[in-house]
Design an enzyme around this catalytic site. Structure first.
Site, PDB file in Angstrom:
ATOM      1  N   ARG A  90       0.814  -1.216   0.000  1.00 20.08           N
ATOM      2  CA  ARG A  90       0.000   0.000   0.000  1.00 20.08           C
ATOM      3  C   ARG A  90       0.850   1.270   0.000  1.00 20.08           C
ATOM      4  O   ARG A  90       0.396   2.325  -0.429  1.00 20.08           O
ATOM      5  CB  ARG A  90      -0.938   0.010   1.197  1.00 20.08           C
ATOM      6  CG  ARG A  90      -2.130  -0.877   0.953  1.00 20.08           C
ATOM      7  CD  ARG A  90      -2.899  -1.022   2.219  1.00 20.08           C
ATOM      8  NE  ARG A  90      -4.302  -1.196   1.925  1.00 20.08           N
ATOM      9  CZ  ARG A  90      -5.268  -0.736   2.691  1.00 20.08           C
ATOM     10  NH1 ARG A  90      -5.003  -0.038   3.774  1.00 20.08           N
ATOM     11  NH2 ARG A  90      -6.519  -0.952   2.380  1.00 20.08           N
ATOM     12  N   GLY A 102     -13.391  -2.155   1.353  1.00 18.30           N
ATOM     13  CA  GLY A 102     -14.664  -1.560   1.762  1.00 18.30           C
ATOM     14  C   GLY A 102     -15.094  -0.443   0.833  1.00 18.30           C
ATOM     15  O   GLY A 102     -16.269  -0.342   0.453  1.00 18.30           O
ATOM     16  N   LYS A 149     -18.371 -12.061   5.784  1.00 18.49           N
ATOM     17  CA  LYS A 149     -19.253 -11.015   6.313  1.00 18.49           C
ATOM     18  C   LYS A 149     -20.404 -10.696   5.367  1.00 18.49           C
ATOM     19  O   LYS A 149     -20.314  -9.826   4.513  1.00 18.49           O
ATOM     20  CB  LYS A 149     -18.437  -9.749   6.591  1.00 18.49           C
ATOM     21  CG  LYS A 149     -17.757  -9.775   7.945  1.00 18.49           C
ATOM     22  CD  LYS A 149     -16.998  -8.495   8.200  1.00 18.49           C
ATOM     23  CE  LYS A 149     -15.537  -8.746   8.416  1.00 18.49           C
ATOM     24  NZ  LYS A 149     -14.631  -8.040   7.525  1.00 18.49           N
ATOM     25  N   GLY A 208      -8.921  -7.166   1.195  1.00 13.08           N
ATOM     26  CA  GLY A 208      -7.663  -7.615   1.773  1.00 13.08           C
ATOM     27  C   GLY A 208      -7.373  -9.093   1.606  1.00 13.08           C
ATOM     28  O   GLY A 208      -6.257  -9.480   1.266  1.00 13.08           O
TER      29      GLY A 208
END
Ligand code: AMP
Length: 394
Positions: free
Chosen positions: A34, A374, A196, A351
Site C-alpha cells: 500500500r 470496503g 461477512k 484484503g
C-alpha cells in the site's frame, strides 16, 4: 475532480492523505504494497518541489493521544527507504513543534505527521481539528482510496477548506471501478466469497443487476444453501440472512443472471492445520458435527470453467478458510483461474483476496489490485464516497 498534476505545487505545503494501514511485525512494516501504491503521486510532488506533509492513520487507537503500538514511526522509515530520502515523523499531530517542523521544510522535502487517529477529532470529523489540520498547508491531495468511504476529518473535512486534488492512485482506483460498472466487456463475472454477509448483501443485490454470472463461495454461501433447503451442519451461518438470500436467488432468476453455488464442500470438525478434512456433496448435506470450510473439487472445477469464459472479472473474498492449508485449495484454484484468464480485465478487491493472489504468486498476472476493499464495495453498491464527494465538490 481535479488531478494533482493540475495543481501548482512548487514551494507549496501539500497535505497528502494516504491510507497505508500496513501490517507491522516486530517494529517493521511487513508488507509495503500500500505504500508503494502512492509512490507515483509522492514522486510527482517531490519532483515538482512541493513540501509534502503525509497524513495517515494506522489501526484503531483510542483517540486519547499517543499509543506506541500505533505509531507511524516504522511506516515513516519504510517510506523513506522506498523514496531514498529521509521522512521525519512529527511527535504530535498538531502543536508548536509540528509548526516548527513544517516551517523548516525545504522544497521537495517530505514530512509525516503522527497517526491522525491519536486525536479523536479525526474520526469525529471535528470542526476544530479540521480547521487546524487544514491550517498546516496550502493544498490538499488525496490518494487514500481505501479510506474514501469514511467521512473523517482528513478525508472529507479538510478538502472543504483547502483546494483539493485527487492523487494518481485515487484516480486509477475510481476510473477502474467506474469503467468496470459502466462499460464492462462481457461476460462480466463477479466472484464473491468471505464471511461477512452484512458487508456484501447489498453488493450482491446490486451486482445481480450488472453482471452475467455471480460465483459464490466462502462462508457467505451458506445463507443461500440454507435458503435452498440444504443442511449446512455446523457451518458459519447467519440465520437472519436466509430469507434475504432467498430474495436474492429470486431476483437473480428473474433477471436471468446466473448465480452459481457450491456443489460440494471440504468439511472438517475444526479449523486447524492438522484437521481431518473430507469432501461432502451438498445433496447429502453437511453433517451436524462438521463445518464447510472450503469449496470442494467439483465446485472448483465448475468455477474455473466459468471464470475462463469471463471478459471482465471482479473478485472479492476467499472461497474458504484459505489461511489454513487443508482449506486453501478452493481459493487457490479460483486465484489460478482468474490469473490465467489473460483475455479478461481482472480486478481484485478486498484484503483477503489480495493476500490470496499474493500468496499464490499471481499479483503480476491480474489487471488491477485495488487497495480498498470496503471503499470498492461501497462504490459497487452505488454509494457516494465522502472522500470523493469532497474532491468533486471543488
Ligand atoms: P471477509 O472479511 O468477509 O472477506 O471474510 C474473510 C474471511 O472469511 C477469511 O478470514 C476466511 O478464513 C473466512 N472464511 C471463508 N470461508 C469460510 C468458511 N467456509 N467458514 C468460515 N470462515 C470462512
Amino acid at each position: 475532480m481535479k488531478l494533482v498534476n493540475e495543481a501548482d505545487v512548487a514551494g507549496k505545503k501539500v497535505l497528502f492523505r494516504v491510507d497505508f494501514n500496513v501490517p507491522i511485525e516486530d517494529g517493521k512494516v511487513s508488507d509495503c504494497t500500500r505504500i508503494q501504491a502512492v509512490l507515483p503521486t509522492l514522486r510527482y510532488l517531490i519532483d515538482n518541489q512541493a513540501k509534502t506533509i503525509v497524513i495517515a492513520h494506522q489501526g484503531r487507537p483510542k483517540g486519547e493521544g499517543y499509543e506506541r503500538r500505533y505509531s507511524l514511526a516504522p511506516v515513516a522509515k519504510a517510506l523513506g527507504k522506498l523514496i531514498g530520502k529521509e521522512v521525519p515523523l512529527t511527535h504530535d499531530i498538531l502543536g508548536y513543534q509540528t509548526n516548527e517542523d513544517i516551517a523548516a521544510m525545504e522544497n521537495g522535502d517530505v514530512l509525516m505527521l503522527e497517526n491522525l487517529r491519536f486525536n479523536a477529532g479525526e474520526k469525529k470529523n471535528d470542526k476544530e481539528f479540521v480547521k487546524s489540520l487544514a491550517g498546516l498547508a496550502d493544498i490538499y491531495v488525496n490518494d487514500a482510496f481505501a479510506a474514501a468511504h469514511r467521512a473523517h476529518a482528513s478525508v472529507s473535512g479538510v478538502p472543504e477548506l483547502l483546494p483539493g486534488y485527487a492523487g494518481f492512485l485515487m484516480n486509477k482506483e475510481l476510473g477502474t471501478f467506474e469503467r468496470m460498472l459502466a462499460v464492462p466487456s462481457r461476460p462480466f463475472i463477479a466472484v464473491l466469497g468471505g464471511s461477512k454477509v452484512s458487508d456484501k448483501y447489498k453488493v450482491i443485490d446490486k451486482l445481480i443487476e450488472e453482471v452475467d454470472v455471480i460465483i459464490i463461495g466462502g462462508a457467505m454461501c451458506f445463507m443461500f444453501m440454507a435458503a435452498k433447503g440444504f443442511s449446512v451442519g455446523g457451518s458459519l451461518l447467519e440465520k437472519d440472512w436466509v430469507e434475504p438470500a432467498r430474495e436474492l436467488l429470486e431476483k437473480a432468476a428473474k433477471r436471468g443472471a446466473k448465480l452459481l453455488l457450491p456443489l460440494d464442500f471440504v468439511v472438517a470438525d475444526k479449523i486447524s492445520e492438522d484437521a481431518e478434512a473430507s469432501v461432502c456433496d451438498i445433496e447429502a448435506g453437511i453433517p451436524d458435527d462438521k463445518m464447510g470450510l472450503d469449496i470442494g473439487p467439483k465446485t472448483a472445477a465448475l468455477y474455473k470453467q466459468e471464470i475462463a469464459l469471463g471478459r471482465t472479472i471482479f473478485w472479492n473474498g476467499p472461497m474458504g478458510v484459505f489461511e489454513v492449508a487443508p482449506f486453501a485449495d478452493g481459493t487457490r484454484q479460483v486465484a489460478t483461474a482468474v490469473a490465467m484468464n489473460s483475455g479478461a480485465a481482472t480486478i481484485i478487491g478486498g484484503g483477503d483476496s489480495i493476500a490470496a493472489v499474493n500468496k499464490f504468486g499471481y499479483n503480476d498476472l491480474v489487471t488491477f489490485i485495488s487497495t480498498g476493499g470496503g471503499a470498492a464495495l461501497q462504490l459497487i453498491e452505488g454509494k457516494e464516497l465522502p472522500g470523493v464527494v469532497a474532491l468533486r465538490g471543488q
